[in-house]
Design an enzyme around this catalytic site. Structure first.
Site, PDB file in Angstrom:
ATOM      1  N   ARG A  58       0.840  -1.207   0.000  1.00 34.05           N
ATOM      2  CA  ARG A  58       0.000   0.000   0.000  1.00 34.05           C
ATOM      3  C   ARG A  58       0.868   1.248   0.000  1.00 34.05           C
ATOM      4  O   ARG A  58       1.366   1.666   1.047  1.00 34.05           O
ATOM      5  CB  ARG A  58      -0.923  -0.012   1.219  1.00 34.05           C
ATOM      6  CG  ARG A  58      -1.790   1.225   1.371  1.00 34.05           C
ATOM      7  CD  ARG A  58      -2.881   1.337   0.357  1.00 34.05           C
ATOM      8  NE  ARG A  58      -3.836   0.239   0.480  1.00 34.05           N
ATOM      9  CZ  ARG A  58      -4.713  -0.087  -0.493  1.00 34.05           C
ATOM     10  NH1 ARG A  58      -4.759   0.611  -1.611  1.00 34.05           N
ATOM     11  NH2 ARG A  58      -5.539  -1.104  -0.326  1.00 34.05           N
ATOM     12  N   ARG A  81       1.272  -6.601  -9.836  1.00 31.69           N
ATOM     13  CA  ARG A  81       1.667  -5.970  -8.572  1.00 31.69           C
ATOM     14  C   ARG A  81       1.855  -6.978  -7.436  1.00 31.69           C
ATOM     15  O   ARG A  81       2.309  -6.589  -6.355  1.00 31.69           O
ATOM     16  CB  ARG A  81       0.661  -4.885  -8.153  1.00 31.69           C
ATOM     17  CG  ARG A  81      -0.725  -5.387  -7.804  1.00 31.69           C
ATOM     18  CD  ARG A  81      -1.605  -4.257  -7.278  1.00 31.69           C
ATOM     19  NE  ARG A  81      -2.944  -4.710  -6.936  1.00 31.69           N
ATOM     20  CZ  ARG A  81      -3.778  -4.015  -6.173  1.00 31.69           C
ATOM     21  NH1 ARG A  81      -3.426  -2.840  -5.703  1.00 31.69           N
ATOM     22  NH2 ARG A  81      -4.978  -4.478  -5.908  1.00 31.69           N
ATOM     23  N   HIS A 159       0.357   3.374 -10.483  1.00 33.79           N
ATOM     24  CA  HIS A 159      -0.578   3.806  -9.428  1.00 33.79           C
ATOM     25  C   HIS A 159       0.163   4.620  -8.364  1.00 33.79           C
ATOM     26  O   HIS A 159       0.264   4.227  -7.194  1.00 33.79           O
ATOM     27  CB  HIS A 159      -1.175   2.533  -8.810  1.00 33.79           C
ATOM     28  CG  HIS A 159      -2.387   2.725  -7.970  1.00 33.79           C
ATOM     29  ND1 HIS A 159      -2.446   3.624  -6.932  1.00 33.79           N
ATOM     30  CD2 HIS A 159      -3.589   2.105  -8.005  1.00 33.79           C
ATOM     31  CE1 HIS A 159      -3.643   3.536  -6.365  1.00 33.79           C
ATOM     32  NE2 HIS A 159      -4.354   2.626  -6.991  1.00 33.79           N
ATOM     33  N   ASP A 204     -12.435   9.459  -6.987  1.00 32.55           N
ATOM     34  CA  ASP A 204     -11.971   8.283  -7.729  1.00 32.55           C
ATOM     35  C   ASP A 204     -12.399   8.461  -9.189  1.00 32.55           C
ATOM     36  O   ASP A 204     -13.447   7.994  -9.598  1.00 32.55           O
ATOM     37  CB  ASP A 204     -12.586   7.022  -7.103  1.00 32.55           C
ATOM     38  CG  ASP A 204     -11.966   5.731  -7.632  1.00 32.55           C
ATOM     39  OD1 ASP A 204     -11.151   5.807  -8.579  1.00 32.55           O
ATOM     40  OD2 ASP A 204     -12.311   4.659  -7.112  1.00 32.55           O
ATOM     41  N   GLU A 263      -2.406   8.815 -11.207  1.00 29.86           N
ATOM     42  CA  GLU A 263      -1.914   7.607 -11.858  1.00 29.86           C
ATOM     43  C   GLU A 263      -1.904   7.760 -13.382  1.00 29.86           C
ATOM     44  O   GLU A 263      -2.959   7.898 -13.988  1.00 29.86           O
ATOM     45  CB  GLU A 263      -2.823   6.424 -11.479  1.00 29.86           C
ATOM     46  CG  GLU A 263      -3.105   6.339  -9.994  1.00 29.86           C
ATOM     47  CD  GLU A 263      -4.209   5.343  -9.666  1.00 29.86           C
ATOM     48  OE1 GLU A 263      -4.369   4.355 -10.400  1.00 29.86           O
ATOM     49  OE2 GLU A 263      -4.916   5.552  -8.674  1.00 29.86           O
TER      50      GLU A 263
HETATM   51  C1  BG6 Z   1      -7.578   3.301  -7.639  1.00 30.85           C
HETATM   52  C2  BG6 Z   1      -8.975   2.940  -8.060  1.00 30.85           C
HETATM   53  O1  BG6 Z   1      -6.761   3.351  -8.756  1.00 30.85           O
HETATM   54  O2  BG6 Z   1      -7.091   2.302  -6.741  1.00 30.85           O
HETATM   55  C3  BG6 Z   1      -9.859   2.829  -6.828  1.00 30.85           C
HETATM   56  O3  BG6 Z   1      -9.469   3.917  -8.963  1.00 30.85           O
HETATM   57  C4  BG6 Z   1      -9.269   1.835  -5.849  1.00 30.85           C
HETATM   58  O4  BG6 Z   1     -11.162   2.461  -7.206  1.00 30.85           O
HETATM   59  C5  BG6 Z   1      -7.836   2.219  -5.547  1.00 30.85           C
HETATM   60  O5  BG6 Z   1     -10.030   1.835  -4.666  1.00 30.85           O
HETATM   61  C6  BG6 Z   1      -7.106   1.266  -4.595  1.00 30.85           C
HETATM   62  O6  BG6 Z   1      -7.164  -0.034  -5.059  1.00 30.85           O
HETATM   63  P1  BG6 Z   1      -6.539  -1.203  -4.211  1.00 30.85           P
HETATM   64  O7  BG6 Z   1      -6.908  -2.463  -4.918  1.00 30.85           O
HETATM   65  O8  BG6 Z   1      -5.055  -0.992  -4.199  1.00 30.85           O
HETATM   66  O9  BG6 Z   1      -7.134  -1.096  -2.837  1.00 30.85           O
END
Ligand code: BG6
Length: 296
Positions: A58, A81, A159, A204, A263
């Site tokens: 994260r 990922r 991302h 989002d 992103e």
């Molecule tokens: C973003 C998406 O890119 O990633 C969101 O647009 C999503 O909808 C977010 O909640 C996080 O995703 P994840 O799978 O890493 O929790």
């Protein structure tokens, strides 16, 4: 040189002569840290990040491939990922980044199990490089190596989680007046009205056909991030805000105040490659004191 990171996961540290640095985990081909030459961290990494497969890390820069988010039948954001990438010791020449000596080349090829969920053979080469001014450059090259003559299509995103001082003091320039798909409203299409984007609630959105340059202005830190991208027409802007943050086990309740995801992506029009064809998507990030930016 590969060393051990959190939970013994392998990672590579890049250092540039003037002091900037970056950390890249082989797990996910994932950049988890990018520091300027004062040693200041520029990326957000959650204090609750779980460095344990199959959970993606994260923060930093997860690679979303071969599917962005839930735009398809694969797992959320695809599988790149949460796979272990390899170091690519003999990459074919890259046309750019040649001036940088602080770089690492990674490669991901599908396993037989991967091909059961996405029946395509590919080579995904990722170069992460630090420029002499501390810029962070990511170049992805994805090649269709199918021997059955079949093309494949994918969506993609870098991302990136940027570290910001206070989300309420941040604005994003370069996305004004563009069309976007709102993930919070059934992916419906809207047009952004008015001025630079500011933040006061969960967001989002997938901005479509965006300019190659986007800026994130952090008023409090007096810092501007500049994203330059190539081959990546779309730009996702995401912040979970307080309510969503509480539902995420690997994200602190208050951490939404200190991060923003912008992103660089290819989502609306999936990329299609015939066997032998290669796609390239490049992202260049710089962090500059705001006073050096025009119009501040
Ligand atoms: C973003 C998406 O890119 O990633 C969101 O647009 C999503 O909808 C977010 O909640 C996080 O995703 P994840 O799978 O890493 O929790």
């Amino acid at each position: 040189e590969v060393c051990k990171g959190v939970n013994g996961l392998e990672m590579v540290v890049l250092r540039e002569a003037r002091g900037s640095s970056a950390e890249v985990y082989l797990y996910g081909g994932h950049v988890t840290s990018w520091k300027n030459d004062h040693g200041e961290e520029l990326l957000f990494l959650s204090s609750k990040a779980i460095f344990k497969p199959p959970k993606a890390i994260r923060g930093g820069i997860p690679i979303c491939f071969p599917q962005f988010s839930n735009h398809g039948s694969l797992e959320q954001h695809g599988f790149a990922r949460n796979r272990i990438w390899s170091i690519d010791n003999d990459p074919p020449p890259f046309p750019t980044n040649s001036s940088s000596r602080a770089f690492i080349d990674l490669i991901l090829r599908p396993t037989e199990d991967d091909m059961k969920i996405w029946p395509h053979s590919f080579e995904f080469r990722l170069r992460v490089a630090l420029g002499p001014g501390g810029d962070l450059m990511l170049t992805s090259r994805i090649r269709n190596t199918n021997s059955d003559g079949k093309p494949f299509s994918f969506t993609f995103a870098y991302h990136t989680y940027f570290s910001v001082s206070d989300i309420c003091e941040v604005r994003v320039e370069g996305l004004e007046t563009l069309d976007y798909l709102d993930n919070l409203q059934n992916k419906e299409r809207f047009t952004e009205q008015g001025d630079a984007i500011t933040f006061e609630a969960e967001i989002d959105k997938i901005y479509l056909s965006t300019p190659t340059k986007i800026a994130i202005l952090d008023h409090e830190k007096k810092r501007t991030f500049v994203l330059r991208k190539d081959g990546l027409p779309d730009a996702v802007v995401w912040n979970p805000w307080d309510k969503k943050a509480k539902t995420m086990a690997d994200f602190g309740d208050e951490e939404y105040k200190h991060m923003l995801c912008v992103e660089a992506a290819a989502i609306e029009k999936p990329v299609t490659l015939k066997p032998g064809e290669e796609w390239r998507g490049r992202l260049e990030l710089s962090a500059v004191p705001s006073s050096y930016c025009s119009g501040q």
